[in-house]
Design a protein around this motif. Sequence first.
Motif, PDB file in Angstrom:
ATOM      1  N   ALA A 192       0.837  -1.210   0.000  1.00 55.91           N
ATOM      2  CA  ALA A 192       0.000   0.000   0.000  1.00 55.91           C
ATOM      3  C   ALA A 192       0.869   1.256   0.000  1.00 55.91           C
ATOM      4  O   ALA A 192       0.606   2.213  -0.724  1.00 55.91           O
ATOM      5  CB  ALA A 192      -0.938  -0.006   1.203  1.00 55.91           C
ATOM      6  N   HIS A 193       1.932   1.243   0.804  1.00 57.39           N
ATOM      7  CA  HIS A 193       2.847   2.390   0.852  1.00 57.39           C
ATOM      8  C   HIS A 193       3.478   2.653  -0.503  1.00 57.39           C
ATOM      9  O   HIS A 193       3.721   3.794  -0.884  1.00 57.39           O
ATOM     10  CB  HIS A 193       3.959   2.142   1.873  1.00 57.39           C
ATOM     11  N   ALA A 194       3.749   1.574  -1.241  1.00 57.74           N
ATOM     12  CA  ALA A 194       4.394   1.714  -2.550  1.00 57.74           C
ATOM     13  C   ALA A 194       3.418   2.171  -3.629  1.00 57.74           C
ATOM     14  O   ALA A 194       3.807   2.404  -4.772  1.00 57.74           O
ATOM     15  CB  ALA A 194       5.039   0.388  -2.954  1.00 57.74           C
ATOM     16  N   GLY A 195       2.137   2.312  -3.251  1.00 58.49           N
ATOM     17  CA  GLY A 195       1.139   2.804  -4.201  1.00 58.49           C
ATOM     18  C   GLY A 195       0.630   1.745  -5.161  1.00 58.49           C
ATOM     19  O   GLY A 195      -0.017   2.060  -6.153  1.00 58.49           O
ATOM     20  N   VAL A 196       0.908   0.457  -4.848  1.00 59.02           N
ATOM     21  CA  VAL A 196       0.455  -0.633  -5.726  1.00 59.02           C
ATOM     22  C   VAL A 196      -1.063  -0.745  -5.699  1.00 59.02           C
ATOM     23  O   VAL A 196      -1.724  -0.902  -6.718  1.00 59.02           O
ATOM     24  CB  VAL A 196       1.085  -1.979  -5.284  1.00 59.02           C
ATOM     25  N   ALA A 197      -1.616  -0.675  -4.501  1.00 63.13           N
ATOM     26  CA  ALA A 197      -3.069  -0.838  -4.313  1.00 63.13           C
ATOM     27  C   ALA A 197      -3.400  -0.423  -2.894  1.00 63.13           C
ATOM     28  O   ALA A 197      -2.501  -0.213  -2.080  1.00 63.13           O
ATOM     29  CB  ALA A 197      -3.460  -2.299  -4.544  1.00 63.13           C
ATOM     30  N   SER A 198      -4.695  -0.313  -2.592  1.00 61.21           N
ATOM     31  CA  SER A 198      -5.098  -0.088  -1.210  1.00 61.21           C
ATOM     32  C   SER A 198      -4.712  -1.320  -0.396  1.00 61.21           C
ATOM     33  O   SER A 198      -4.440  -2.392  -0.951  1.00 61.21           O
ATOM     34  CB  SER A 198      -6.608   0.128  -1.117  1.00 61.21           C
ATOM     35  N   ARG A 199      -4.693  -1.186   0.926  1.00 59.98           N
ATOM     36  CA  ARG A 199      -4.287  -2.328   1.747  1.00 59.98           C
ATOM     37  C   ARG A 199      -5.235  -3.516   1.548  1.00 59.98           C
ATOM     38  O   ARG A 199      -4.798  -4.662   1.472  1.00 59.98           O
ATOM     39  CB  ARG A 199      -4.245  -1.925   3.219  1.00 59.98           C
ATOM     40  N   ARG A 200      -6.517  -3.219   1.440  1.00 55.17           N
ATOM     41  CA  ARG A 200      -7.495  -4.305   1.249  1.00 55.17           C
ATOM     42  C   ARG A 200      -7.282  -5.030  -0.085  1.00 55.17           C
ATOM     43  O   ARG A 200      -7.325  -6.251  -0.167  1.00 55.17           O
ATOM     44  CB  ARG A 200      -8.921  -3.732   1.324  1.00 55.17           C
ATOM     45  N   LYS A 201      -7.040  -4.245  -1.126  1.00 53.61           N
ATOM     46  CA  LYS A 201      -6.790  -4.840  -2.455  1.00 53.61           C
ATOM     47  C   LYS A 201      -5.482  -5.636  -2.434  1.00 53.61           C
ATOM     48  O   LYS A 201      -5.370  -6.691  -3.055  1.00 53.61           O
ATOM     49  CB  LYS A 201      -6.728  -3.719  -3.506  1.00 53.61           C
ATOM     50  N   ALA A 202      -4.485  -5.106  -1.714  1.00 54.49           N
ATOM     51  CA  ALA A 202      -3.206  -5.814  -1.591  1.00 54.49           C
ATOM     52  C   ALA A 202      -3.408  -7.171  -0.922  1.00 54.49           C
ATOM     53  O   ALA A 202      -2.811  -8.173  -1.321  1.00 54.49           O
ATOM     54  CB  ALA A 202      -2.213  -4.957  -0.802  1.00 54.49           C
ATOM     55  N   GLU A 203      -4.280  -7.213   0.089  1.00 57.14           N
ATOM     56  CA  GLU A 203      -4.575  -8.486   0.768  1.00 57.14           C
ATOM     57  C   GLU A 203      -5.179  -9.493  -0.206  1.00 57.14           C
ATOM     58  O   GLU A 203      -4.838 -10.684  -0.180  1.00 57.14           O
ATOM     59  CB  GLU A 203      -5.528  -8.241   1.954  1.00 57.14           C
TER      60      GLU A 203
ATOM     61  N   PRO B 179       8.987  -6.121  -9.855  1.00 55.37           N
ATOM     62  CA  PRO B 179       9.628  -5.820  -8.575  1.00 55.37           C
ATOM     63  C   PRO B 179       9.038  -4.561  -7.935  1.00 55.37           C
ATOM     64  O   PRO B 179       8.757  -3.571  -8.618  1.00 55.37           O
ATOM     65  CB  PRO B 179      11.100  -5.592  -8.943  1.00 55.37           C
ATOM     66  N   LEU B 180       8.844  -4.645  -6.624  1.00 63.68           N
ATOM     67  CA  LEU B 180       8.292  -3.509  -5.873  1.00 63.68           C
ATOM     68  C   LEU B 180       9.430  -2.551  -5.534  1.00 63.68           C
ATOM     69  O   LEU B 180      10.448  -2.957  -4.984  1.00 63.68           O
ATOM     70  CB  LEU B 180       7.646  -4.027  -4.580  1.00 63.68           C
ATOM     71  N   VAL B 181       9.265  -1.301  -5.906  1.00 63.95           N
ATOM     72  CA  VAL B 181      10.273  -0.297  -5.567  1.00 63.95           C
ATOM     73  C   VAL B 181       9.879   0.319  -4.228  1.00 63.95           C
ATOM     74  O   VAL B 181       8.850   0.979  -4.115  1.00 63.95           O
ATOM     75  CB  VAL B 181      10.355   0.803  -6.653  1.00 63.95           C
ATOM     76  N   LYS B 182      10.699   0.047  -3.216  1.00 68.21           N
ATOM     77  CA  LYS B 182      10.375   0.533  -1.873  1.00 68.21           C
ATOM     78  C   LYS B 182      11.026   1.905  -1.672  1.00 68.21           C
ATOM     79  O   LYS B 182      12.183   2.016  -1.270  1.00 68.21           O
ATOM     80  CB  LYS B 182      10.823  -0.470  -0.818  1.00 68.21           C
ATOM     81  N   GLU B 183      10.276   2.929  -2.003  1.00 71.36           N
ATOM     82  CA  GLU B 183      10.784   4.295  -1.873  1.00 71.36           C
ATOM     83  C   GLU B 183      10.485   4.828  -0.472  1.00 71.36           C
ATOM     84  O   GLU B 183       9.536   4.409   0.184  1.00 71.36           O
ATOM     85  CB  GLU B 183      10.095   5.210  -2.896  1.00 71.36           C
ATOM     86  N   VAL B 184      11.301   5.772  -0.052  1.00 69.27           N
ATOM     87  CA  VAL B 184      10.997   6.489   1.181  1.00 69.27           C
ATOM     88  C   VAL B 184       9.764   7.347   0.920  1.00 69.27           C
ATOM     89  O   VAL B 184       9.691   8.026  -0.116  1.00 69.27           O
ATOM     90  CB  VAL B 184      12.187   7.385   1.585  1.00 69.27           C
ATOM     91  N   PRO B 185       8.756   7.328   1.811  1.00 65.30           N
ATOM     92  CA  PRO B 185       7.549   8.135   1.566  1.00 65.30           C
ATOM     93  C   PRO B 185       7.874   9.633   1.534  1.00 65.30           C
ATOM     94  O   PRO B 185       8.641  10.125   2.366  1.00 65.30           O
ATOM     95  CB  PRO B 185       6.643   7.811   2.768  1.00 65.30           C
TER      96      PRO B 185
END
Length: 245
Positions: free
Chosen positions: A12-23, A57-63
């Motif tokens: 969710a932090h990475a902007g992939v999806a909302s937390r629920r959608k990520a689940e 690959p998920l890019v884990k950026e600093v928010p």
Amino acid sequence: MSKLERLQKVMAHAGVASRRKAEEMIKQGKVKVNGDVVKELGTKVGPNDDVEVEGVPLVKEVPVYYLLYKPRGVISSVKDDKGRKVVTDYLPEVEERIFPVGRLDYDTSGVLLLTNDGEFANLLMHPSHEIDKVYIAKTKGIPTAEELKSLKKGLTIDGEYMKAVHSKVMSTDSKKNTAIVKLILHEGKNRQVRKMFDALGYPVDKLKRERFGSITLQGMNAGDCRPLKPHEVKQLRQAAEENVK
């Protein structure tokens, strides 16, 4: 010691999806950690773990968090297929993949937040979290107090229910037959302010969002941007979380 966080929160932090959608994506086997498919929602990952979502690959950026005083005539998007100016054009130095929190119409100016923190954006945008969005509209024609009350009661426009939290005429110009009206919304539906005034018979000539939660445009001109201060991010997050029903 590196901090471990739940996989869906990292997504969710990475902007992939909302937390629920990520689940949902995790349960469907669309996520890999260090090359292995993970379907357990309790899975935690650290900064050194490699996460892939649907093979990417998920890019884990600093928010990061920014405030832009959006000018009129700019698209609230990161790109435009017609080549028009977009909001990220005003933040060319930002390397992170930021996106706007909600939208402001092409012809609307004012407060626009941008971030790469998808969870933060979802938190602010959910209407049940009751973040005040303050608009100043210049209308053609002068609405009555009774008409403005109907905005607070709510209107159904094109099958969609729209409601203001507060509405007030700030000033009028009887010669030009115009009014300056302040409107506070908790929602952020497409062209909502314009549609509500159109429904009353008072088209909006100019529209500006002056405040989003505790964030104002103080000391800024159209086109200016600045990073949000840590306490401002905290205030926005707290305001949204306090109102979660």
